[in-house]
Design a protein around this motif. Structure first.
Motif, mmCIF file in Angstrom:
data_model
loop_
_atom_site.group_PDB
_atom_site.id
_atom_site.type_symbol
_atom_site.label_atom_id
_atom_site.label_comp_id
_atom_site.label_asym_id
_atom_site.label_seq_id
_atom_site.Cartn_x
_atom_site.Cartn_y
_atom_site.Cartn_z
ATOM 1 N N TRP A 269 0.821 -1.474 -0.104
ATOM 2 C CA TRP A 269 0.086 0.132 0.055
ATOM 3 C C TRP A 269 0.778 1.035 -0.248
ATOM 4 N N ALA A 270 2.151 1.297 0.796
ATOM 5 C CA ALA A 270 3.045 2.171 0.854
ATOM 6 C C ALA A 270 3.493 2.588 -0.534
ATOM 7 N N SER A 274 3.091 5.695 -3.099
ATOM 8 C CA SER A 274 4.159 6.446 -3.560
ATOM 9 C C SER A 274 4.160 6.264 -5.175
ATOM 10 N N GLY A 275 3.270 5.590 -5.670
ATOM 11 C CA GLY A 275 3.398 5.552 -7.169
ATOM 12 C C GLY A 275 4.296 4.467 -7.774
ATOM 13 N N VAL A 343 13.155 5.426 0.886
ATOM 14 C CA VAL A 343 12.780 6.259 2.157
ATOM 15 C C VAL A 343 11.331 6.575 2.010
ATOM 16 N N VAL A 344 10.620 6.387 3.092
ATOM 17 C CA VAL A 344 9.054 6.607 3.088
ATOM 18 C C VAL A 344 8.819 7.604 4.037
ATOM 19 N N GLN A 345 8.056 8.656 3.800
ATOM 20 C CA GLN A 345 7.671 9.497 5.119
ATOM 21 C C GLN A 345 6.605 8.828 6.052
ATOM 22 N N LEU A 353 -1.052 1.891 6.687
ATOM 23 C CA LEU A 353 -1.510 1.054 7.723
ATOM 24 C C LEU A 353 -3.086 1.119 7.944
ATOM 25 N N GLU A 354 -3.443 2.422 7.465
ATOM 26 C CA GLU A 354 -4.893 2.868 7.820
ATOM 27 C C GLU A 354 -5.726 1.829 6.566
ATOM 28 N N LYS A 355 -4.947 1.452 5.335
ATOM 29 C CA LYS A 355 -5.638 0.570 4.279
ATOM 30 C C LYS A 355 -5.729 -0.769 4.965
ATOM 31 N N VAL A 356 -4.934 -1.404 5.767
ATOM 32 C CA VAL A 356 -5.012 -2.665 6.254
ATOM 33 C C VAL A 356 -5.368 -2.886 7.669
#
Lengths: 358, 358
Positions: A269-270, A274-275, A343-345, A353-356
């Motif tokens: 999902w992240a 992030s595309g 690197v993810v914000q 996390l909200e998606k899962v």
């Protein structure tokens, strides 16, 4: 019987390959030291012993089963037992068990008299497709898992699928999650094969020599040429950054396989946000996990915020940014294989996390 | 200032080379973790700190001095202190001390998060010419010395001879014995130079950059291409088989340097008796040791039989035969460099020990 040599040593997979044990040992070995947990040894020990020549000196060291015993203290106990028995540098350590055992036995071998040879015989699906491959060894400390250890390659790995027939369902899940990870990283058609084999596989992995071999080959693609984990190998952490945080947040009340399954969904999902990953592929992976009996959403009572909090205890986070190993599409681990970590914000991770979350 | 690169990394030798410390660290290091014993740190610690940039994160971990602390427990203490401080994989461990410190610090670095970089700054002559070179690291157990450890090469070794000016005489002896060993194995003229420099050298090793550098180069000849100690490197055990037995027999009541000095004489006698070494050369070596203030005969009250007995506790003996690393003449470590270990019968060893008995 299949022989895979991509790691630089032989990984032998098949029915009854334990019969090849003598060939997998160091020909100059003065003795063999079996390292196993008490549960595995009580089930399979006699079978193992029967595969060793009667003339060979064999020592056996067992310890209580479970991750809680993967400590420096158990390592010291094994070492002192070996030293007390007078085992020399020509001893061949024989790891016989799951991931805890191969991590411990490989680490003992790596530092015994500054390094002796070892051979690994995995008895869990997780060890067969992941933990026993690539030479990562180590122990846990109160500060976290695998924080003290080393890379020490075995001289051979013997995967006798007949040993896997006695696995409890939870143990099969642990291995399956890593196999799905390998499929997502390297080969969409392998994921389809896993799903097709699913019910048969989960009831009895004995019939799945080819599927296990495929997973071994994929792990070798990433791990064999980056033994020290600075480059391509890091992509094998996919699913584990969030998976590990979930294990911590639940006090290890969830199996590693289920945590990694949910971790892969959240991390994908992240990647989608992030595309980096197609949402259609994300759905395909989640459906595959469900079909294999693995979870795709957070357990009840665990909030996205708690998971994020647990990540602050993990070495993969620094200064509000989180480092995640993300594939860029099915079978595309990363456009630039040398930089598999993204690197993810934090807010992106929270959204994922909200998606899962249920 | 001399730079020797034969080991595959830089060994920098000279006056004030501590000033080059920053260049010897990993450029990407997030922090530096100094590992030292309390005595060395109290003498030289401030000097070391002053060579590190103020902007760099520096952690310091000290432990009580002495071989008795070279244990798995001290290793665990250092690891837990590092983990508690949150030091990550990009930390550069900085070993600052004698052989005990480099053995411990290098081993900690080799297994911290499966291996991080380390730099060695020896503060004893023994560490400068021997212990800090070649990557051997490890700890002692109740079963013997260095039985748990690994090969983990440092990224650089900085030998600042100014740090050696505060050594007690016994510490100088320990290093000198290894330098004589190197001379016997590789270079007769180097032994003459050592003897000529003797009195000046033993009073203050600070003036001996060239002599120290020569020893580093000789060690590299044998150790650099045999990092795992299966071939040529074993010749560096010359003097240590009997020397180690003497240490055991006296309950470590003799310094390592004096034990190795006597060990070399006794082992050369075994070589002479076996027809491998000229007796004139043996006399030359013994005279050189005496000129350097090192002993050539067994201490009072220690019998040849006791030494032989102590060898049964050593891993170099099997079935009435004793394995000794013997040179075949001055500067001729072994005709066949791949087989530097000679099998000697017990009665030959006993005869040799009687030659060095008082």
């Amino acid at each position: 019987m299949l022989v895979i040599e991509d790691f630089g040593y032989k990984v032998i997979i098949g029915h009854g390959v334990l019969g090849k044990l003598v060939d997998a040992l160091n020909p100059g070995a003065s003795s063999v030291c079996i390292v196993a947990d008490e549960r595995v040894y009580s089930i399979h020990g006699q079978k193992l012993i029967s595969c060793l020549p009667e003339t060979m000196r064999v020592e056996k060291i067992t310890f209580p089963p479970g991750e809680a015993g993967k400590t420096r203290q158990t390592k010291e106990f094994i070492e002192d037992t070996m030293l007390g028995a007078g085992l020399d540098r020509d001893t061949n350590v024989l790891s016989f068990g799951g991931g805890v055992t191969s991590d411990l036995a490989g680490f003992v071998a790596g530092t015994y008299m500054r390094g002796i040879q070892w051979t690994s015989v995995p008895t869990s699906l997780l060890a067969a497709v992941d933990a026993s491959l690539g030479g990562k060894t180590g122990v846990d400390t109160k500060y976290g898992k695998n924080l003290v250890g080393m890379i020490h390659q075995p001289r051979a790995v013997l995967i006798d699928v007949d040993l896997l027939s006695t696995l409890p369902a939870g143990e099969v899940e642990n291995g399956l999650a890593e196999m799905v990870k390998h499929a997502v990283l390297a080969d969409r058609s392998y994921l389809s094969s896993l799903v097709r084999a699913g019910p048969m596989f989960t009831s009895d992995p004995v019939h799945s020599v080819d599927l296990i071999a495929e997973s071994v080959k994929i792990k070798a693609i990433f791990a064999a040429h980056d033994i020290h984990d600075h480059g391509t190998r890091r992509i094998l952490n996919f699913g584990h950054t969030i998976g590990h945080a979930l294990e911590l947040a639940t006090g290890y009340g969830i199996s590693h396989g289920r945590a990694v399954s949910i971790g892969m969904c959240a991390e994908l999902w992240a990647a989608v946000i992030s595309g980096l990953f197609e949402s259609a592929d994300l759905e395909y992976v989640c459906q595959a996990l469900l079909n294999l009996g693995l979870p795709v959403s957070l357990p009840k009572g665990v909030s996205p915020e708690e998971i994020l909090q647990a990540m602050t205890m993990d070495k993969k986070r620094a200064n509000g940014r989180i480092f995640i190993s993300l594939p860029r599409g099915m079978g595309k681990p990363y456009a630039n294989m040398e930089r598999p970590v993204v690197v993810v914000q934090e807010d992106t991770v929270l959204s994922a996390l909200e998606k899962v979350a249920k």
